[in-house]
Structure formats: C-alpha cells, structure tokens
Scaffold this motif. Structure first.
Motif, PDB file in Angstrom:
ATOM      1  N   SER A   1     154.174  60.615  35.298  1.00  0.00           N
ATOM      2  CA  SER A   1     154.279  61.524  34.163  1.00  0.00           C
ATOM      3  C   SER A   1     155.597  62.273  34.254  1.00  0.00           C
ATOM      4  CB  SER A   1     153.116  62.519  34.171  1.00  0.00           C
ATOM      5  OG  SER A   1     153.385  63.609  33.310  1.00  0.00           O
ATOM      6  N   PRO A   2     156.303  62.459  33.132  1.00  0.00           N
ATOM      7  CA  PRO A   2     157.559  63.210  33.178  1.00  0.00           C
ATOM      8  C   PRO A   2     157.391  64.631  33.695  1.00  0.00           C
ATOM      9  CG  PRO A   2     157.335  62.031  31.096  1.00  0.00           C
ATOM     10  CD  PRO A   2     156.014  61.928  31.791  1.00  0.00           C
ATOM     11  N   LEU A   3     156.186  65.160  33.604  1.00  0.00           N
ATOM     12  CA  LEU A   3     155.965  66.544  34.009  1.00  0.00           C
ATOM     13  C   LEU A   3     155.510  66.672  35.454  1.00  0.00           C
ATOM     14  CD1 LEU A   3     154.244  68.041  30.839  1.00  0.00           C
ATOM     15  CD2 LEU A   3     156.631  68.178  31.513  1.00  0.00           C
ATOM     16  N   THR A   4     154.590  65.818  35.878  1.00  0.00           N
ATOM     17  CA  THR A   4     153.985  65.989  37.204  1.00  0.00           C
ATOM     18  C   THR A   4     154.311  64.872  38.176  1.00  0.00           C
ATOM     19  OG1 THR A   4     151.962  64.938  36.385  1.00  0.00           O
ATOM     20  CG2 THR A   4     152.073  67.344  36.277  1.00  0.00           C
ATOM     21  N   GLY A   5     155.138  63.914  37.796  1.00  0.00           N
ATOM     22  CA  GLY A   5     155.473  62.817  38.694  1.00  0.00           C
ATOM     23  C   GLY A   5     154.330  61.821  38.800  1.00  0.00           C
ATOM     24  N   ASN A   6     154.206  61.174  39.963  1.00  0.00           N
ATOM     25  CA  ASN A   6     153.142  60.186  40.153  1.00  0.00           C
ATOM     26  C   ASN A   6     151.776  60.847  40.009  1.00  0.00           C
ATOM     27  OD1 ASN A   6     154.898  58.092  40.509  1.00  0.00           O
ATOM     28  ND2 ASN A   6     154.825  58.135  42.752  1.00  0.00           N
ATOM     29  N   THR A   7     150.951  60.252  39.164  1.00  0.00           N
ATOM     30  CA  THR A   7     149.672  60.848  38.799  1.00  0.00           C
ATOM     31  C   THR A   7     148.571  59.804  38.896  1.00  0.00           C
ATOM     32  OG1 THR A   7     150.806  62.344  37.282  1.00  0.00           O
ATOM     33  CG2 THR A   7     148.442  62.084  36.954  1.00  0.00           C
ATOM     34  N   ALA A   8     147.393  60.252  39.278  1.00  0.00           N
ATOM     35  CA  ALA A   8     146.225  59.369  39.348  1.00  0.00           C
ATOM     36  C   ALA A   8     145.244  59.741  38.245  1.00  0.00           C
ATOM     37  CB  ALA A   8     145.547  59.489  40.711  1.00  0.00           C
ATOM     38  N   GLU A   9     144.732  58.717  37.564  1.00  0.00           N
ATOM     39  CA  GLU A   9     143.630  58.944  36.629  1.00  0.00           C
ATOM     40  C   GLU A   9     142.335  58.722  37.396  1.00  0.00           C
ATOM     41  OE1 GLU A   9     141.599  57.237  32.510  1.00  0.00           O
ATOM     42  OE2 GLU A   9     143.580  56.516  33.138  1.00  0.00           O
ATOM     43  N   VAL A  10     141.518  59.751  37.457  1.00  0.00           N
ATOM     44  CA  VAL A  10     140.282  59.714  38.242  1.00  0.00           C
ATOM     45  C   VAL A  10     139.096  59.727  37.281  1.00  0.00           C
ATOM     46  CG1 VAL A  10     138.932  60.842  40.047  1.00  0.00           C
ATOM     47  CG2 VAL A  10     141.441  60.958  40.101  1.00  0.00           C
ATOM     48  N   ARG A  11     138.195  58.756  37.464  1.00  0.00           N
ATOM     49  CA  ARG A  11     137.008  58.675  36.604  1.00  0.00           C
ATOM     50  C   ARG A  11     135.802  59.222  37.358  1.00  0.00           C
ATOM     51  NH1 ARG A  11     136.712  53.313  33.611  1.00  0.00           N
ATOM     52  NH2 ARG A  11     138.401  54.426  32.543  1.00  0.00           N
ATOM     53  N   ARG A  12     135.151  60.193  36.739  1.00  0.00           N
ATOM     54  CA  ARG A  12     133.964  60.793  37.342  1.00  0.00           C
ATOM     55  C   ARG A  12     132.759  59.863  37.175  1.00  0.00           C
ATOM     56  NH1 ARG A  12     136.104  65.118  34.128  1.00  0.00           N
ATOM     57  NH2 ARG A  12     137.051  66.783  35.378  1.00  0.00           N
ATOM     58  N   ASP A  13     131.665  60.223  37.847  1.00  0.00           N
ATOM     59  CA  ASP A  13     130.444  59.422  37.761  1.00  0.00           C
ATOM     60  C   ASP A  13     129.855  59.434  36.357  1.00  0.00           C
ATOM     61  OD1 ASP A  13     130.678  58.816  40.426  1.00  0.00           O
ATOM     62  OD2 ASP A  13     129.312  60.409  41.106  1.00  0.00           O
ATOM     63  N   ASP A  14     130.108  60.503  35.592  1.00  0.00           N
ATOM     64  CA  ASP A  14     129.544  60.576  34.241  1.00  0.00           C
ATOM     65  C   ASP A  14     130.409  59.860  33.204  1.00  0.00           C
ATOM     66  OD1 ASP A  14     131.727  62.225  34.054  1.00  0.00           O
ATOM     67  OD2 ASP A  14     130.609  64.053  33.575  1.00  0.00           O
ATOM     68  N   GLY A  15     131.466  59.189  33.641  1.00  0.00           N
ATOM     69  CA  GLY A  15     132.312  58.422  32.732  1.00  0.00           C
ATOM     70  C   GLY A  15     133.524  59.164  32.212  1.00  0.00           C
ATOM     71  N   THR A  16     133.577  60.480  32.393  1.00  0.00           N
ATOM     72  CA  THR A  16     134.756  61.231  31.957  1.00  0.00           C
ATOM     73  C   THR A  16     135.876  61.079  32.980  1.00  0.00           C
ATOM     74  OG1 THR A  16     133.963  63.247  33.033  1.00  0.00           O
ATOM     75  CG2 THR A  16     133.326  62.894  30.722  1.00  0.00           C
ATOM     76  N   SER A  17     137.097  61.347  32.534  1.00  0.00           N
ATOM     77  CA  SER A  17     138.256  61.170  33.410  1.00  0.00           C
ATOM     78  C   SER A  17     139.113  62.425  33.417  1.00  0.00           C
ATOM     79  CB  SER A  17     139.098  59.976  32.947  1.00  0.00           C
ATOM     80  OG  SER A  17     138.352  58.780  32.974  1.00  0.00           O
ATOM     81  N   PHE A  18     139.915  62.540  34.456  1.00  0.00           N
ATOM     82  CA  PHE A  18     140.916  63.605  34.519  1.00  0.00           C
ATOM     83  C   PHE A  18     142.122  63.068  35.275  1.00  0.00           C
ATOM     84  CE2 PHE A  18     138.333  64.137  38.333  1.00  0.00           C
ATOM     85  CZ  PHE A  18     139.273  64.332  39.337  1.00  0.00           C
ATOM     86  N   ASN A  19     143.247  63.719  35.068  1.00  0.00           N
ATOM     87  CA  ASN A  19     144.481  63.334  35.750  1.00  0.00           C
ATOM     88  C   ASN A  19     144.806  64.356  36.830  1.00  0.00           C
ATOM     89  OD1 ASN A  19     144.739  61.186  33.983  1.00  0.00           O
ATOM     90  ND2 ASN A  19     146.099  62.299  32.584  1.00  0.00           N
ATOM     91  N   SER A  20     145.329  63.863  37.936  1.00  0.00           N
ATOM     92  CA  SER A  20     145.696  64.738  39.040  1.00  0.00           C
ATOM     93  C   SER A  20     146.880  64.136  39.771  1.00  0.00           C
ATOM     94  CB  SER A  20     144.515  64.912  40.004  1.00  0.00           C
ATOM     95  OG  SER A  20     144.901  65.670  41.140  1.00  0.00           O
TER      96      SER A  20
END
Length: 369
Positions: free
Chosen positions: A337-356
């Motif tokens: 990401s241009p803002l945070t550099g290398n980023t991981a998309e993490v998928r929770r058990d309930d199917g939702t995702s977040f980036n970190s």
C-alpha cells in the motif's frame, strides 16, 4: 465618468450633476451649456441621487480607517500569520526529521501527509486571507475612487456626481467627501492612477449610471469582515478534506508486495511476532515493528551480534494464522500500500477481512522454514 457629446466638436466631455447647465470640453475648449436633453437628464439623475440614503455612498468609520492605514494593516496581518506559522512549522519539521532519521518507514507516508497537510492548512489560511484582504481592498478602492483630474493642476471629481473635490479630509488625505452629494471618494495618487487606466465614459441614461454606481459601491463595501472569517474557516477545512481524500484513495490502491523488504519472526512478550529487519547507521541489526503494533510490542528489538537470522519474504505469510490489534484470522493475500507499505489481508473466522501491516503481526506458530 458621466459625459455628453460636445455640441461643438462632438467628442465626449465630462459633466456633473452639480452643474447641469455648464460643461467644459478639453478637446476644443468649449465652455458653456450642454445639450438641452443632457441638462434635463442630469437634473433627473440628481433627483434620483438625493432620494437615496446618503449612507449608501459613504464609507463606514471602520472602512475609512482600513483604507487610510491599508499598508500597515497588511504588514500586521503578515506578522500575525507568520508568528502563527512558526510553532506549526517547527512541529512539522521535527516530525519530518524524525521520520527521515528513523529506520522504520512503515506508516511514514501517512504521518508525512498529515504533517504536510497541517502545515499547508496554516500557511494556506494565511495566504488566502491576505490575498482576499488585498483583493477586497482593491474592489473597494475601485468602487470609491474619485474621477482623475482631466489635466494637471485640476481637481479630481466625485465618482458619483462628477462634482469637483476639494481634497482629502480626515482620512489622512486619502479620502475626500463630495461637497455636493456627500459621497466618499478615494483620492490617493496610486488609486487615481489605477482609476485613470480603467476609466469608462458613460453616455447612457445618467439616472441608470448613478444607480449603477451606488449599487457597485454598496456591493464592494458590504460584508468584508464576514467574508474574511469565512475564508479563514474554509481553507483549513478544505485542506483536511483533500488530505482525507488523498489518504483514502492511496489506501485503496494495491500493488505487488515489495520483496526487497525482509522479515523475521522473533520471540516477544506476546509470543512469536513478525518484525522487519533493518540495519542502523552504526551497523547493528534491529527488528522493527509497525507503528500500528500492539501495545505490548516494543518499537524495535535489537538482535544480538552474531545471532542467526532467517529472513522471510512477504509472501511466506500467506495461509498463516495471525493476530493483530484488529483481531485474528488467516492471511489470504499480501500486497503493498502506498500508505502503509507491505500489508496483509487477514480473513476472520466470520468471513470478514481487515488489513494490517505485516510487521507487528503475531503468529500462532512459527512459519514453516
């Protein structure tokens, strides 16, 4: 400039509501009564003029002071905004210097963008207010400027009725009040020179010309303070909105992960966590965790000299179970990401995702070698 065609040579010649039965032509030196219809029109225009409130053609005391001390007021405004910008500029400089010398570049673009936005908001507000004040003053000067003298040594004339002016009054010689219609006129030499360059000969209905002059005067001299306040509030808000749009747009972009950035898994107070390998200027090696790391993680962790380091590529974390400040899940994709550099998309058990950010993630178990 109110004017009629000279009855002798036909060229435009100035006239005045104060003397509807007398005109003087500078071209042929005719001096005498204007055409009969012109005299009638001048008297009708004078009637219209005196039916209006005299305050519509006079400057308020505040505006008189503003115009008489314009240069000093501009200098004071410049000093005020310069002083206001000093602490903001110092803070921004410290922030940018800290990001420049820090080996951890994660999140620097976000912080840098917000820091620059704060500086631009302060400086932009000052510049916008100063520009608006100058522009507003020019508008008032144009609306109130006396008619320049037709020849050296002759008096300036009232911008409303055309009557000759005696000179400046209590405004430090800058403002003269017409003895016929009581309109305020700016007679400063610089203002008269600008007025001469834009002088327009008005040969249409004198009543319409006087009404238009009064309307222009009213528009130029009303609402100045409110407009300055509006500008001062709007500019910072606009800068913040633009900065937010830039951040959101940049955050939505995904490009392939930067494989030149290497990671390592190290033991921390909260378990095995991912850090970014960095080398300090003194040659020592440290593991850097993200600026958005968990509170229990340090900002960096020193690796003892000679300790074996098994670095990992960003893609090696795909499929691993991780935890972060935003929850737990499985890494399904890594990107940059241009803002945070290398980023991981993490998928929770309930199917939702977040980036970190990859740096700062903690693993349930060490990744396979």
């Amino acid at each position: 400039m109110l004017a009629v065609h000279c009855p002798r040579c036909g060229r435009p010649a100035p006239v005045s509501l104060a003397s509807p039965d007398l005109m003087a032509c500078a071209a042929c030196h005719y001096r005498g009564p204007p055409p009969a219809d012109a005299s009638h029109g001048l008297r009708a225009a004078a009637h219209v003029l005196f039916q209006t409130d005299v305050r519509r053609r006079q400057l308020s005391e505040a505006l008189r002071r503003t115009l008489a001390t314009a240069s000093r007021r501009h200098a004071r405004l410049l000093v005020v905004f310069a002083l206001a910008a000093v602490p903001v500029t110092g803070f921004c400089a410290v922030m940018l210097l800290g990001m420049w010398v820090s080996p951890n570049t994660e999140g620097n673009l976000v912080m840098g963008a917000m820091t620059v936005a704060a500086w631009l908001g302060t400086v932009g507000t000052g510049a916008a207010v100063l520009a608006f004040v100058r522009r507003r003053q020019r508008r008032i000067e144009e609306a109130c400027a006396a008619r320049p003298p037709a020849a050296p040594g002759e008096p300036a004339a009232c911008h409303v009725c055309g009557a000759p002016l005696d000179g400046g009054d209590g405004g430090g010689g800058v403002i003269a009040r017409c003895g016929f219609c009581a309109a305020d006129n700016l007679v400063a030499p610089a203002v008269l020179e600008r007025a001469r360059a834009r002088q327009v000969v008005l040969l249409r209905s004198f009543e319409q010309a006087v009404s238009a002059e009064l309307a222009a005067f009213s528009r130029a001299t009303s609402g100045a303070a409110a407009a300055v306040v509006a500008i001062a509030l709007a500019v910072p808000a606009a800068v913040v909105v633009i900065a937010m749009i830039v951040v959101i747009t940049a955050e939505s972009r995904r490009v392939p992960a930067d494989v030149t950035v290497r990671y390592v898994v190290v033991g921390t107070p909260v378990g095995q966590c991912v850090g970014k390998i960095a080398v300090r200027k003194d040659g020592s090696t440290v593991v850097l965790f993200s600026s958005f790391r968990r509170d229990e993680l340090p900002e960096e962790q020193l690796i003892a000299p000679g300790s074996p380091i098994e670095d990992l590529a960003p893609g090696s974390f795909v499929g691993r179970a991780v935890t972060s400040t935003r929850g737990a899940g499985v890494v399904v994709e890594v990107f940059s990401s241009p803002l945070t550099g290398n980023t991981a998309e993490v998928r929770r058990d309930d199917g939702t995702s977040f980036n970190s950010s990859i740096a700062g993630l903690c693993l349930d178990a060490r990744p396979a070698r």
